[in-house]
Design an enzyme around this catalytic site. Structure first.
Site, mmCIF file in Angstrom:
data_model
loop_
_atom_site.group_PDB
_atom_site.id
_atom_site.type_symbol
_atom_site.label_atom_id
_atom_site.label_comp_id
_atom_site.label_asym_id
_atom_site.label_seq_id
_atom_site.Cartn_x
_atom_site.Cartn_y
_atom_site.Cartn_z
ATOM 1 N N HIS A 921 -27.585 -28.045 15.739
ATOM 2 C CA HIS A 921 -28.063 -28.179 17.122
ATOM 3 C C HIS A 921 -27.061 -29.008 17.917
ATOM 4 O O HIS A 921 -26.906 -30.207 17.665
ATOM 5 C CB HIS A 921 -29.443 -28.845 17.133
ATOM 6 C CG HIS A 921 -30.503 -27.987 16.520
ATOM 7 N ND1 HIS A 921 -31.513 -28.478 15.743
ATOM 8 C CD2 HIS A 921 -30.682 -26.638 16.575
ATOM 9 C CE1 HIS A 921 -32.279 -27.470 15.357
ATOM 10 N NE2 HIS A 921 -31.796 -26.348 15.833
ATOM 11 N N GLU A 924 -27.653 -32.571 19.331
ATOM 12 C CA GLU A 924 -27.951 -33.674 18.422
ATOM 13 C C GLU A 924 -26.657 -34.307 17.914
ATOM 14 O O GLU A 924 -26.312 -34.242 16.741
ATOM 15 C CB GLU A 924 -28.829 -33.179 17.272
ATOM 16 C CG GLU A 924 -30.187 -32.699 17.772
ATOM 17 C CD GLU A 924 -30.944 -31.834 16.783
ATOM 18 O OE1 GLU A 924 -32.022 -31.339 17.157
ATOM 19 O OE2 GLU A 924 -30.465 -31.644 15.663
ATOM 20 N N HIS A 1018 -29.751 -33.849 11.329
ATOM 21 C CA HIS A 1018 -30.226 -33.524 12.675
ATOM 22 C C HIS A 1018 -30.477 -34.791 13.478
ATOM 23 O O HIS A 1018 -30.406 -35.894 12.953
ATOM 24 C CB HIS A 1018 -31.555 -32.760 12.591
ATOM 25 C CG HIS A 1018 -31.403 -31.323 12.216
ATOM 26 N ND1 HIS A 1018 -31.609 -30.307 13.100
ATOM 27 C CD2 HIS A 1018 -31.055 -30.745 11.044
ATOM 28 C CE1 HIS A 1018 -31.406 -29.157 12.487
ATOM 29 N NE2 HIS A 1018 -31.058 -29.385 11.233
ATOM 30 N N GLU A 1103 -33.353 -36.545 9.898
ATOM 31 C CA GLU A 1103 -33.475 -36.690 11.337
ATOM 32 C C GLU A 1103 -33.131 -38.116 11.747
ATOM 33 O O GLU A 1103 -33.741 -39.059 11.248
ATOM 34 C CB GLU A 1103 -34.918 -36.400 11.778
ATOM 35 C CG GLU A 1103 -35.432 -35.022 11.405
ATOM 36 C CD GLU A 1103 -35.128 -33.975 12.463
ATOM 37 O OE1 GLU A 1103 -34.474 -34.327 13.473
ATOM 38 O OE2 GLU A 1103 -35.546 -32.821 12.278
HETATM 39 ZN ZN LIG Z 1 -32.127 -30.378 15.114
#
Ligand SMILES: [Zn+2]
Length: 1227
Positions: A921, A924, A1018, A1103
């Site tokens: 992504h 990010e 992420h 994350e």
């Molecule tokens: Zn992500």
């Protein structure tokens, strides 16, 4: 003492008295002999007396185990004696009048509602009905009604709705009866079907007879009537009726009247009641129109302004602002189309999905012309029962959890035939390399000792190690102070000194840069003409492998140090850009223009005083892998869709974490309200609005503003994504972000340049097309700014800036056709205010610390050139080309074998694989900084890094979505799709990086070399801390009701070990936020596919917060690149401990230690999140509610803003219930 005794004696006697009376009553009920009426009347009057006089009796009647209520209710059901009935109703009223809602609840659970409704029905047949009885019945129903969620439905079925309504109609002057009847109607009206039914019988008109202009009489009646009306008007049918009869105008008139006369603010609740009615009507389009026509905006705006000074009137201001936001005419974004300003021709058009949809839209259908949302009142009559809302809520949370066990069980087949997977063989040369030609550390074949280097206990960094790091750093801190008085002064102005970084080892590891050069600031030499000219000399190809061992982290020639002396910049620095472009033939890379004229005299002083070597920044944080010259080289080969020719200074100069703490911002009260009122002023004072476009990608003829004082914007560089800027007021700008390419939405990430600023002025920036429904910007996160002037003053860093930050739903929306069928999708505004420190600076703003694709390439080149080839086996391969023709790097890192002796080679080849990836992504960027930390740790000279390399082979894809990153996308690749939703069926033409990443893993599965760990890095926009998502069948099944199926499932809980280790070793990591539940919506993500299809048990998403931490060492601080890189390093350290735990015998650990660790892992079950879904309750409430829900046609709108006045903190029990339920499930 005596007193106590007496009272207890008394209570005993009272208790026994009640008991005996109740048992008498019970007997009377059983006998039910006619003529016993006198007796029942007598007993009930005695009970009534006791109940009226003694709290103890009331308590006893409803205490646990007492049958008091049953006896009383059964008497009520059976008796025909009017006086007994009245006695009992009085008894019940006394009982429920105190004790909170609990006692009313007891009455409801014992079936009281039904008995009372029956009695009401019977009593209504008398003509005229007994007034006393009606008053008591309604009083009681009104009291227990809120506790009975089904009362509305029960009343309707029993035909009781109209009894109360008719009583109101017939007794408009009889306030004693009118009040309880209205209270009951208020309860009934919260049911939407009842509201419609009552509306048909004229209740709206009736209520307008009761409410009226200011009067001090009957205010409680007025309040109840208004509440009832507000509930009734939530029904669209009733709202329409009110609009048709002109009641919107009337409500506004009533509101102004109360506003004017209630000068001492004693009737705030009535005023709020009027607003609630208006708010209900504003749910329908006709209502909003009527409101605008009746000049409602101006009325509510002006009254609110007058209320602002009085804090107790906040509920009025807030409700007014909510109404105004609802009624604010919805606008389309001021764009020719919301599709991305850039187009990329795809090699194939996907058959289905968002891109196919976008491509299949007829050319004349676009967001801007679409009118499909205009008939939003069409479904007026389809109002349905909402009594079961609670059940809905309970199911809601679990909706997404995968309950199909077949979808959770590992799949057996390979996915692709082995012949096809052979193409990946060449990415694994380490499996066949025999090292005959290599210059290895030990040339003499030695007897093989397994893990010879690991001999003793593995050195795992512990608190002790951190301690020593701290000690070192503190000396560095002093060095900084002493070496540069200028810097010291600057830093002292900052809030606090930061305890300098505790990064494990990257600095200490000695990535072998020369001491005298490593401290030089990489940015400075970039400004020297000579250096810029000298770029050609630094060519990667020229770097001989042999001396790379000692190549410096930051290649700076001796002479460059002298060139650091004050920049003679009283004139525009024309030399920079021409030099830059002349260097890069064919592909003109220019630096953004930098004007150094008008430098503040203070700046001049500081520069001249900081001559020569003093500018040298004595912080070892200077990233050894940043190299400006190399960066330019890398940019030259980066292919962007818009064919950018400029570079952003921050990417060129590099970034050093600032040496001060950046606390999570405390949100000032009322900031959202103020911003919203400023937005509303645009409508009310239209003449004050400049509305001047100052930047526009869609209109090439739009040139930069020439007027002094108007900001200039730019984002035509890698990862930039500004599309349009409109100057709204003198110092306020609306900014619109570009959509992801081949998409018409996904915007949240931003990166742009601002220049032409003045100092001492607060500039308000509004990014008006954000999409997420909430953001950490509401919870203390600040955007990032990079000042070129500061960089020139030896402080090249991104810092958290901005005040008056908030994130809220605005008045721009997209059509449902553009939003893929979702109706009236609104945009959100992130607003922040910045005051610039330097005149004529060039500043950059970003959502998070930028990390471009060119930066990655530069870092990889530096790592390669700096590594010790005798120690580290390092390879950089090209996994594949992206759609735009950029290469996707694949990195292999492990230790060189000790010798080419067979056993050493065999140990080398048999090391387990660790497979890592990041940045699928593009928005990010934190994922890339964590990856940078991982890479640098793996390449470091730290002894544990060497252990790690000797233990594993690392396969790393540091950027899965280069095209997205380059083009400033937030979420997608050039195919307009979220690549992390393509892992199930990646298309080789549309999703090459995913297709081949999966291929590598499939190849490893085919040769029976499954990675021990797979982790995809992420960033998380809505939660704090760093945490992991993993996959577990058992934990997923626990959240369903299919427990039987999961019973015979055997699952190794090993997936929990790594996160648990990280929660103990990485300061930013939080176990409590981890989840191991598999959701349907995530079935095509890397984590789930690698787990289920490839069979990697430890398959994770890691994350990292964009905001900061709310626990641990970094509690209360926003996250910076230092912490992110540390996380990446700690991840590696965790892998080392994982190895130790996975093979305890090898290291002779006392088994007790393992037990303890296992226990810890077990106990952690209790705190993990049930799902990855983020509830808004994850964040604490503010005094000012975060109100992002002012959707104009949102029926299930939360009452957040409403409850402001009487908001109670959620009690502790509620807070724990989640983990409680998890605990029960676990046990
Ligand atoms: Zn992500």
């Amino acid at each position: 003492m005596n007193k106590v005794k007496t009272s207890s004696e008394k209570s005993v006697s009272a208790n026994s008295r009640t008991k005996s009376l109740l048992s008498q009553l019970e007997k009377i009920n059983l006998d039910s002999v006619l003529g016993e009426a006198d007796n029942a009347r007598y007993v009930t009057s005695k009970i009534l007396h006791l109940v009226q006089s003694q709290e103890k009796t009331r308590k006893e009647m409803t205490s646990k185990g007492s049958t008091g209520i049953e006896v009383i209710l059964s008497t009520l059901e059976n008796t025909k004696d009017p006086q007994t009935i009245l006695n009992i109703l009085n008894i019940l009223i006394e009982i429920v009048s105190v004790g909170g809602g609990r006692r009313a609840n007891v009455l409801v659970t014992k079936g009281g509602t039904q008995i009372l409704l029956q009695l009401l029905l019977t009593a209504s047949k008398d003509c005229p009905p007994n007034e006393e009885l009606m008053v008591l019945l309604h009083t009681l129903l009104a009291k227990i009604g809120p506790k009975d969620k089904k009362i509305g439905m029960k009343a309707r079925i029993n035909g009781a709705l109209n009894i109360s309504l008719n009583l109101v109609k017939q007794n408009l002057q009889n306030h004693r009866l009118l009040l309880p009847c209205l209270q009951v109607l208020r309860v009934y009206s919260s049911n939407s079907v009842n509201a419609v039914s009552l509306g048909k019988n004229g209740v709206v008109e009736l209520l307008f007879k009761i409410i009226g202009p200011f009067t001090k009489r009957n205010t409680s009646l007025m309040k109840v009537a208004l509440d009832t009306l507000a509930a009734l008007l939530k029904s669209k049918t009733n709202a329409r009726r009110a609009v048709d009869r002109g009641y919107v105008q009337l409500l506004l008139t009533i509101y102004i009247d109360w506003h004017r006369h209630d000068s001492r603010h004693r009737y705030m609740l009535i005023r709020k009641g009027v607003l609630q009615c208006i708010r209900s009507v504003a749910n329908i389009k006709l209502g909003r129109k009527a409101f605008i026509d009746a000049n409602g905006m101006k009325i509510l705006y002006n009254t609110s302004q007058e209320c602002l000074a009085v804090r107790t009137l906040d509920p009025l201001v807030n409700t007014s602002s909510l109404i105004m936001r609802k009624c604010f005419p919805k606008n389309r974004l001021p764009l020719p189309t919301i599709k991305s300003a850039f187009h990329f021709q795809l090699p194939v058009i996907p058959a289905s999905g968002p891109v196919a949809q976008l491509y299949s839209l007829p050319p004349d259908v676009d967001d801007v012309v679409d009118e499909s949302d205009d008939n939003d009142d069409a479904e007026t009559e389809s109002e349905v029962e909402t009594e079961n809302d609670d059940d809905k809520d309970q199911h809601f949370k679990n909706d997404d959890i995968e309950t199909d066990i077949n979808k959770l069980k590992p799949r057996e087949e390979l996915g692709r035939p082995i012949e096809e997977l052979k193409m990946y063989e060449h990415f694994f040369p380490e499996l066949s390399e025999n090292f005959q030609k290599y210059d290895l550390i030990s040339k003499e074949p030695k007897p093989f000792v397994p893990d010879a280097n690991l001999g003793g206990p593995i050195v795992v960094p512990t608190a002790g190690e951190e301690h020593s790091a701290e000690a070192k750093q503190s000396t560095k801190g002093i060095a900084l102070k002493e070496s540069n008085p200028l810097l010291t002064e600057e830093y002292n102005r900052r809030p606090t000194f930061l305890e300098l970084p505790k990064k494990d080892s990257i600095k200490d590891s000695g990535l072998h840069y020369q001491n005298d050069q490593r401290n030089l600031l990489p940015s400075c030499q970039c400004l020297s003409q000579e250096i810029v000219k000298g770029l050609d000399r630094i060519s990667l190809q020229n770097n001989g492998k042999n001396d790379q061992y000692y190549v410096t982290g930051c290649v700076i020639k001796k002479e460059s140090r002298t060139s650091l002396t004050p920049l003679p910049c009283n004139k525009p620095c024309e030399h920079v850009s021409p030099c830059g472009s002349s260097l890069l033939e064919g592909s003109p890379v220019q630096l953004g223009k930098l004007c150094c004229t008008g430098v503040d005299s203070e700046e001049e002083d500081s520069r001249s005083s900081s001559s020569g070597e003093q500018v040298v920044l004595e912080v070892s944080d200077v990233s050894p892998v940043h190299d400006c010259d190399l960066y330019i080289e890398m940019v030259k080969t980066t292919k962007s869709v818009p064919e950018y020719s400029e570079m952003a200074y921050p990417d060129y100069f590099g970034h050093i974490p600032p040496p001060f703490k950046e606390p999570i911002l405390e949100r000032p009260y009322g900031v959202q309200r103020t911003k919203i009122f400023q937005d509303i002023e645009r409508l009310i004072h239209q003449n004050d609005i400049i509305d001047q476009v100052v930047y526009d990608l869609d209109n090439t003829s739009c040139s930069a503003p020439k007027k002094a004082g108007v900001l200039k914007f730019n984002s035509k560089f890698e990862s930039g994504n500004l599309r349009k800027v409109i100057q709204i007021r003198k110092n306020e700008y609306d900014l619109i972000l570009n959509s992801d390419i081949n998409s018409n939405h996904y915007h949240q990430w931003f990166y742009f340049e601002v220049s032409g600023m003045k100092t001492g002025v607060g500039y308000r920036f509004n990014i008006i097309n954000c999409e997420k429904s909430n953001s950490q910007f509401n919870y203390g996160m600040q955007p990032l700014m990079y000042s070129v002037q500061e960089a020139l003053n030896s402080r090249p860093c991104w810092t958290r800036v901005g005040t008056d930050i908030c994130y809220y739903k605005n008045h721009f929306s997209r059509s449902s056709i553009a939003a893929g069928g979702q109706k009236g999708k609104s945009y959100y505004t992130i607003t922040f205010t910045v005051t610039f420190q330097h005149k004529d600076d060039v500043c950059y703003f970003a959502y998070h610390y930028p990390y471009t694709y060119s930066t990655l390439k530069m870092h990889l080149q530096k790592l390669e050139s700096m590594h010790n080839p005798q120690q580290i086996y390092f390879r950089q391969d090209i996994l594949c080309e992206t759609l735009a023709g950029n290469s996707c790097p694949l990195v292999t890192i492990t230790a060189m074998p000790e010798s080419n002796y067979y056993e050493h080679i065999s140990q080398f080849r048999n090391r387990p694989y660790i497979f890592l990836s990041a940045r699928v992504h593009p928005g990010e960027t934190n994922a890339s900084w964590v990856m940078k930390g991982t890479l640098e740790y793996l390449m470091s000279n730290n002894p544990s890094a060497q252990c790690l390399r000797e233990s594993y082979i690392f396969k790393i894809i540091p950027m899965l979505n280069p095209d997205g990153v380059i083009n400033g996308n937030h979420r997608c690749s050039l195919s307009g799709e979220d690549l992390n939703r393509q892992w199930q069926n990646p298309n080789p033409d549309l999703h090459p990086t995913i297709y081949h990443a999966k291929g590598l893993l499939q190849y490893l599965a085919a040769i029976k070399r499954l990675p021990l760990v797979y982790c995809d890095y992420h960033g998380h926009s809505r939660k704090k801390n760093v945490f992991m998502y993993g996959c577990s069948i058992k934990e997923t099944m626990r959240h369903t009701n299919v427990n039987a199926a999961s019973c015979d499932l055997v699952e190794d809980p090993g997936y929990r070990v790594l996160p648990k280790i990280l929660s103990q070793t990485a300061p930013a990591f939080c176990m409590g936020s981890c989840s191991f539940v598999v959701e349907k919506s995530k079935e095509s993500t890397a984590r789930v596919v690698v787990w289920r299809e490839i069979g990697v048990q430890r398959s994770y998403t890691m994350e990292s917060t964009l905001c900061g931490c709310d626990r641990g060492k970094y509690k209360g601080l926003q996250i910076g690149t230092r912490e992110l890189e540390e996380m990446g390093a700690k991840f590696c350290v965790g892998l080392l401990r994982l190895k130790r735990m996975a093979s305890p015998l090898e290291y002779n650990l006392p088994s007790g230690l393992l037990d303890i660790e296992n226990e810890l892992i077990e106990s952690s079950c209790k705190v993990t999140s049930p799902t990855t879904y983020v509830l808004d309750e994850d964040e604490p409430r503010f005094l000012e509610e975060i109100d992002y829900s002012a959707e104009s046609n949102d029926d299930q709108e939360t009452e957040l803003a409403d409850n402001m006045g009487d908001y109670e903190a959620p009690d502790q029990e509620d807070g724990l219930s989640d983990s409680d339920s998890t605990r029960t499930l676990v046990s």
